[in-house]
Design an enzyme around this catalytic site. Structure first.
Site, short mmCIF file in Angstrom:
data_model
loop_
_atom_site.label_atom_id
_atom_site.label_comp_id
_atom_site.label_asym_id
_atom_site.label_seq_id
_atom_site.Cartn_x
_atom_site.Cartn_y
_atom_site.Cartn_z
N LEU A 203 -1.67 5.17 -3.28
CA LEU A 203 -2.74 5.72 -4.44
C LEU A 203 -3.97 5.60 -3.93
CD1 LEU A 203 -1.48 3.45 -7.40
CD2 LEU A 203 -0.73 5.76 -6.83
N THR A 204 -4.16 5.71 -2.55
CA THR A 204 -5.41 5.73 -1.99
C THR A 204 -5.99 6.97 -1.70
OG1 THR A 204 -4.69 5.80 0.39
CG2 THR A 204 -4.97 3.66 -0.38
N GLY A 205 -5.09 8.19 -1.84
CA GLY A 205 -5.48 9.43 -1.46
C GLY A 205 -5.13 9.81 -0.19
N LYS A 206 -4.78 8.92 0.61
CA LYS A 206 -4.57 9.17 1.88
C LYS A 206 -3.22 9.89 2.49
CE LYS A 206 -4.22 6.74 6.54
NZ LYS A 206 -4.34 5.58 7.17
N TYR B 22 2.58 -14.50 6.39
CA TYR B 22 1.85 -13.16 6.82
C TYR B 22 1.44 -13.24 8.28
CZ TYR B 22 0.72 -12.18 1.69
OH TYR B 22 0.91 -11.77 0.51
N SER C 51 -0.20 -5.31 -4.44
CA SER C 51 0.36 -3.81 -4.02
C SER C 51 -0.45 -2.88 -5.16
CB SER C 51 1.59 -3.46 -3.90
OG SER C 51 2.17 -4.28 -2.67
N PRO C 52 -1.69 -3.08 -5.56
CA PRO C 52 -2.39 -2.29 -6.59
C PRO C 52 -2.38 -0.75 -6.15
CG PRO C 52 -4.12 -3.67 -5.41
CD PRO C 52 -2.55 -4.08 -4.86
N GLY D 48 -0.56 1.84 -0.12
CA GLY D 48 -1.30 2.71 0.21
C GLY D 48 -1.11 4.45 -0.42
#
Length: 333
Positions: free
Chosen positions: A229-232, A67, A222-223, A227
């Site tokens: 599934l964030t609604g963004k 990372y 990656s739950p 990104g």
């Protein structure tokens, strides 16, 4: 903050390591290749994220030598040593990972390559020992699972880590690793795989049940579908390119996103909290990535037991979920 999970120490006589229901994933910390998150402004936002983590009891942190080419580990050291109260610093559970790729070639020599990588991670973390050391992927080249188990065992014997785990291992590979560690008087603590409403495969394949049977913690990376599934993001506003996990067209995800928004409204939380809560209630620990204080607070809302998804809500979400696939090189689990 509720604690439902615990990592088995590699030496069973050493007991377990209590964990919160959410792990903070730090892939984005200092990374520019995927997350464009390596500048001074991004680094400053992590101070706020760390403060929110302390306030909400999010003390389990997952990183890796890959990372930001080690920068994530260095940032964790900076935050721990410069921005932590004594109680939180003592409570911190830090996990890192060995990348089993052949560069330099000595990296895949067992056990020295893995042991040296563990020491290098500890140097960047500014620690003599870490809580969990994992193999980042099921890439063995000429090394058998047994030889890699021997290298993990040496890290334990040298006091470099309290627990050992794997990542992206299939059910059969995980069983082989656990059995190889058993021969050395040790146990496998965790298997980190992609698990979310956009990849339910670890449950469908029996991997999740096998983890529960063996007392191995399934850690879900990656739950939030990187990104999605964030609604963004929407079909009109898709996520940036390069977010390769769960890379489905946003138009395909519209029914699931509608269900997430509906359930989120019922509980007065964000869609991201619902997606994370689904993973928790399945019996796994989601690795929710954070880049700022707001995201840390949203993750904390999923960690609390103050609200739960009903069976009907779980079923409604799963009606629109995706099983997902494996890959020959990296994602076996």
């Amino acid at each position: 903050m509720s604690t439902r999970f615990a990592l088995k120490c590699a030496k069973e006589s050493a007991g377990t390591i209590p964990l919160p229901n959410i792990c903070i994933g730090t892939w984005a910390w200092g990374d520019n290749m995927t997350w464009s998150n390596a500048g001074p402004e991004a680094r400053a936002l992590l101070d706020g994220a760390w403060e929110a983590m302390q306030k909400r009891g999010l003390y389990f942190v997952d990183t890796a030598e890959a990372y930001g080419r080690g920068e994530s580990e260095r940032i964790i050291r900076q935050l721990r040593d410069g921005n932590s109260d004594a109680a939180f610093k003592a409570q911190l559970v830090i996990a890192s990972k060995y990348l089993p790729l052949p560069w330099p070639p000595t990296k895949i020599m067992m056990p020295s390559g893995l042991v040296n990588s563990c020491r290098q991670s500890l140097e960047r973390l500014g620690s003599e020992s870490m809580d969990l050391y994992q193999i980042h992927g099921p890439v063995h080249f000429l090394n058998s699972i047994d030889s890699m188990a021997g290298a993990l065992a040496q890290c334990v014997e040298l006091g470099l880590t309290r627990a050992v785990g794997v990542s992206n291992y299939s059910k059969d590979e995980m069983i082989k690793m656990d059995e190889a560690l058993k021969k050395r008087g040790l146990r496998l603590a965790s298997n980190q795989v992609e698990f979310s409403l956009l990849r339910t495969l670890p449950e469908k394949s029996g991997l999740l049940d096998e983890c529960k049977k063996r007392g191995i913690v399934l850690m879900a990376y990656s739950p939030l579908g990187m990104g999605r599934l964030t609604g963004k993001y929407t079909a009109e506003n898709p996520p940036p390119s390069g977010r390769r996990f769960s890379n489905y067209p946003m138009t395909q995800l519209s029914p699931l996103l509608d269900a997430l928004h509906k359930v989120a409204k019922a509980h007065d939380v964000k869609p991201s909290a619902v997606a994370l809560k689904w993973v928790v209630q399945k019996g796994a620990i989601p690795l929710g990535g954070v880049k700022n204080a707001t995201q840390a607070e949203e993750n904390a809302r999923a960690a609390t037991d103050e609200w739960l998804l009903t069976e009907q809500e779980m079923s409604e979400l799963e009606e629109h979920s995706i099983v997902g696939t494996t890959s020959s090189l990296w994602q076996h689990g």
